[in-house]
Structures are given as C-alpha cells and as structure tokens.
Enzyme design. Structure first.
Site, PDB file in Angstrom:
ATOM      1  N   CYS A  51      -5.417  25.200  75.191  1.00 42.29           N
ATOM      2  CA  CYS A  51      -4.242  25.459  75.547  1.00 42.29           C
ATOM      3  C   CYS A  51      -3.097  24.441  74.909  1.00 42.29           C
ATOM      4  O   CYS A  51      -2.970  23.482  75.689  1.00 42.29           O
ATOM      5  CB  CYS A  51      -3.911  26.141  76.698  1.00 42.29           C
ATOM      6  SG  CYS A  51      -2.432  26.642  77.109  1.00 42.29           S
ATOM      7  N   THR A 109       3.605  34.436  71.767  1.00 47.87           N
ATOM      8  CA  THR A 109       2.570  33.839  70.651  1.00 47.87           C
ATOM      9  C   THR A 109       1.879  32.732  71.367  1.00 47.87           C
ATOM     10  O   THR A 109       0.899  32.262  70.869  1.00 47.87           O
ATOM     11  CB  THR A 109       3.410  33.380  69.830  1.00 47.87           C
ATOM     12  OG1 THR A 109       4.325  32.412  70.127  1.00 47.87           O
ATOM     13  CG2 THR A 109       4.155  34.590  68.526  1.00 47.87           C
ATOM     14  N   ASN A 151       8.371  36.621  77.318  1.00 48.48           N
ATOM     15  CA  ASN A 151       7.759  37.633  76.552  1.00 48.48           C
ATOM     16  C   ASN A 151       6.205  37.724  77.203  1.00 48.48           C
ATOM     17  O   ASN A 151       5.708  36.698  77.519  1.00 48.48           O
ATOM     18  CB  ASN A 151       7.703  37.188  74.997  1.00 48.48           C
ATOM     19  CG  ASN A 151       8.787  37.034  74.394  1.00 48.48           C
ATOM     20  OD1 ASN A 151       9.598  38.089  74.548  1.00 48.48           O
ATOM     21  ND2 ASN A 151       8.915  36.194  73.607  1.00 48.48           N
ATOM     22  N   HIS A 211       5.705  31.008  79.913  1.00 47.06           N
ATOM     23  CA  HIS A 211       6.839  30.185  79.761  1.00 47.06           C
ATOM     24  C   HIS A 211       8.297  31.012  80.046  1.00 47.06           C
ATOM     25  O   HIS A 211       8.105  32.299  79.392  1.00 47.06           O
ATOM     26  CB  HIS A 211       6.863  29.393  78.573  1.00 47.06           C
ATOM     27  CG  HIS A 211       6.586  30.137  77.229  1.00 47.06           C
ATOM     28  ND1 HIS A 211       5.394  30.500  77.114  1.00 47.06           N
ATOM     29  CD2 HIS A 211       7.415  30.851  76.384  1.00 47.06           C
ATOM     30  CE1 HIS A 211       5.193  31.495  75.956  1.00 47.06           C
ATOM     31  NE2 HIS A 211       6.629  31.578  75.478  1.00 47.06           N
ATOM     32  N   HIS A 236      11.885  31.144  78.469  1.00 46.39           N
ATOM     33  CA  HIS A 236      12.766  30.754  77.183  1.00 46.39           C
ATOM     34  C   HIS A 236      14.268  30.617  77.950  1.00 46.39           C
ATOM     35  O   HIS A 236      14.681  31.470  78.443  1.00 46.39           O
ATOM     36  CB  HIS A 236      12.876  31.645  76.016  1.00 46.39           C
ATOM     37  CG  HIS A 236      11.734  31.549  75.263  1.00 46.39           C
ATOM     38  ND1 HIS A 236      11.268  31.070  74.108  1.00 46.39           N
ATOM     39  CD2 HIS A 236      10.420  32.490  75.377  1.00 46.39           C
ATOM     40  CE1 HIS A 236      10.208  31.401  73.570  1.00 46.39           C
ATOM     41  NE2 HIS A 236       9.609  32.318  74.507  1.00 46.39           N
ATOM     42  N   CYS A 250      -0.688  23.700  77.990  1.00 44.84           N
ATOM     43  CA  CYS A 250      -1.404  22.804  79.065  1.00 44.84           C
ATOM     44  C   CYS A 250      -1.483  21.203  78.703  1.00 44.84           C
ATOM     45  O   CYS A 250      -1.124  20.567  79.572  1.00 44.84           O
ATOM     46  CB  CYS A 250      -2.951  23.179  79.150  1.00 44.84           C
ATOM     47  SG  CYS A 250      -3.228  24.717  80.376  1.00 44.84           S
ATOM     48  N   ASP A 291      12.160  23.675  72.878  1.00 45.97           N
ATOM     49  CA  ASP A 291      11.460  24.443  71.864  1.00 45.97           C
ATOM     50  C   ASP A 291      11.171  23.699  70.543  1.00 45.97           C
ATOM     51  O   ASP A 291      12.149  23.151  70.037  1.00 45.97           O
ATOM     52  CB  ASP A 291      11.868  25.941  71.678  1.00 45.97           C
ATOM     53  CG  ASP A 291      10.760  26.874  71.058  1.00 45.97           C
ATOM     54  OD1 ASP A 291      10.603  27.777  71.906  1.00 45.97           O
ATOM     55  OD2 ASP A 291      10.579  26.738  69.826  1.00 45.97           O
TER      56      ASP A 291
HETATM   57  P1  5GP Z   1       6.462  33.025  72.768  1.00 40.89           P
HETATM   58  O1  5GP Z   1       6.788  33.611  71.302  1.00 40.89           O
HETATM   59  O2  5GP Z   1       5.124  32.957  73.250  1.00 40.89           O
HETATM   60  O3  5GP Z   1       7.398  33.679  73.789  1.00 40.89           O
HETATM   61  O4  5GP Z   1       7.151  31.712  72.491  1.00 40.89           O
HETATM   62  C1  5GP Z   1       6.498  30.494  72.324  1.00 40.89           C
HETATM   63  C2  5GP Z   1       7.400  29.461  71.974  1.00 40.89           C
HETATM   64  O5  5GP Z   1       6.799  28.172  71.998  1.00 40.89           O
HETATM   65  C3  5GP Z   1       7.981  29.593  70.586  1.00 40.89           C
HETATM   66  O6  5GP Z   1       9.340  29.707  70.424  1.00 40.89           O
HETATM   67  C4  5GP Z   1       7.399  28.498  69.788  1.00 40.89           C
HETATM   68  O7  5GP Z   1       8.400  27.893  68.905  1.00 40.89           O
HETATM   69  C5  5GP Z   1       7.353  27.440  70.809  1.00 40.89           C
HETATM   70  N1  5GP Z   1       6.327  26.424  70.440  1.00 40.89           N
HETATM   71  C6  5GP Z   1       5.056  26.770  69.818  1.00 40.89           C
HETATM   72  N2  5GP Z   1       4.266  25.874  69.877  1.00 40.89           N
HETATM   73  C7  5GP Z   1       5.113  24.692  70.244  1.00 40.89           C
HETATM   74  C8  5GP Z   1       4.922  23.226  70.603  1.00 40.89           C
HETATM   75  O8  5GP Z   1       3.850  22.411  70.401  1.00 40.89           O
HETATM   76  N3  5GP Z   1       5.717  22.525  71.188  1.00 40.89           N
HETATM   77  C9  5GP Z   1       7.063  22.999  71.533  1.00 40.89           C
HETATM   78  N4  5GP Z   1       8.058  22.180  72.091  1.00 40.89           N
HETATM   79  N5  5GP Z   1       7.139  24.337  71.347  1.00 40.89           N
HETATM   80  C10 5GP Z   1       6.216  25.004  70.736  1.00 40.89           C
HETATM   81 ZN    ZN Z   2      -2.279  26.597  79.200  1.00 40.08          ZN
END
Ligand code: 5GP
Ligand code: ZN
Length: 112
Positions: free
Chosen positions: A6, A93, A85, A98, A100, A9, A32
C-alpha cells in the site's frame, strides 16, 4: 497494521521522506501528487484502513476530522472542499482511506 503493497502505508510511515504538512501519532497530511486545485492535500491515517467506513477507532475518526481544521489553519486556507471517496464506483483509486482538501481557486459545483 501496515499493508505491504500500500502506497499510503509507505508514505504515512515515512518511507519516501514525503514532506508532511501535519503529523500526529495517528495521522499525516501531505500534498497530492496530482493536484486538482492550487491546494490539494490528503489527510491519511498511519494505520491501514481500506476506506472511511472500515475505521473502528473513534479517536482516529476525531483526529482525521481535527486534521481538516489543523491543516487548513496551518496553510491559511479559509475556503475549501473536503472529499472522501469510498469505493471504485465513487472514484477511490487508493484503497487506504484519505480525506482530500481542495482549495485556492473557484471550484465547480460539487454534484454534476
Ligand atoms: P482517490 O481517487 O483514491 O480518492 O484519491 C487518491 C489520490 O491520491 C489521487 O488524488 C492521487 O493523485 C493521489 N496519489 C496517488 N498516489 C500518490 C502518491 O504516491 N503520492 C501522493 N502524494 N499522492 C498520490
Ligand atoms: Zn495502507
């Protein structure tokens, strides 16, 4: 508990030396990687929970919500959107929960 494959994590436990805007015993906040607004911050528990409804720790819930106030006060962001989300259909994703925080510009209407 930490989940080996993950990404959040790993980030939350400092494996990538990510700059934390906020860190407590239970949570971290960082920017992000693909910002959707001038300010786009993620508040993340250190412990792995797949989504917001799998959290069973009330203190952690409180810390995550307090994190919204702490982070936005710290960066001086007074107007912002908060998004959580849950599940692929809703746009999740990264399956480590988390919050936002998006701000710093006029945002489109929330529901379209
Ligand atoms: P979700 O779509 O799950 O609500 O949001 C996941 C967010 O995590 C996305 O906005 C994506 O840009 C961000 N994200 C994905 N991988 C990484 C990463 O390795 N580092 C950071 N800082 N953000 C990430
Ligand atoms: Zn995790």
């Amino acid at each position: 508990m930490k989940k080996d494959d993950c990404i959040f994590c790993k980030i939350a436990n400092g494996e990538f030396n990510t700059e934390f805007i906020l860190e407590t015993d239970k949570i971290v906040a960082f920017r992000d990687i693909n910002p959707q607004a001038p300010e786009h911050i993620l508040i993340v528990p250190k412990e792995h929970f797949e989504n917001i409804v799998s959290i069973d720790d009330k203190e952690l819930f409180c810390e995550l919500l307090e994190g919204i106030k702490k982070v936005t006060e710290k960066i001086g962001l007074k107007e912002f959107r908060t998004v959580i989300n849950t599940g692929k259909q809703a746009g999740q994703t990264v399956f480590h929960t988390h919050i936002h925080i998006l701000g710093g510009k006029e945002l489109k209407p929330t529901f379209d």
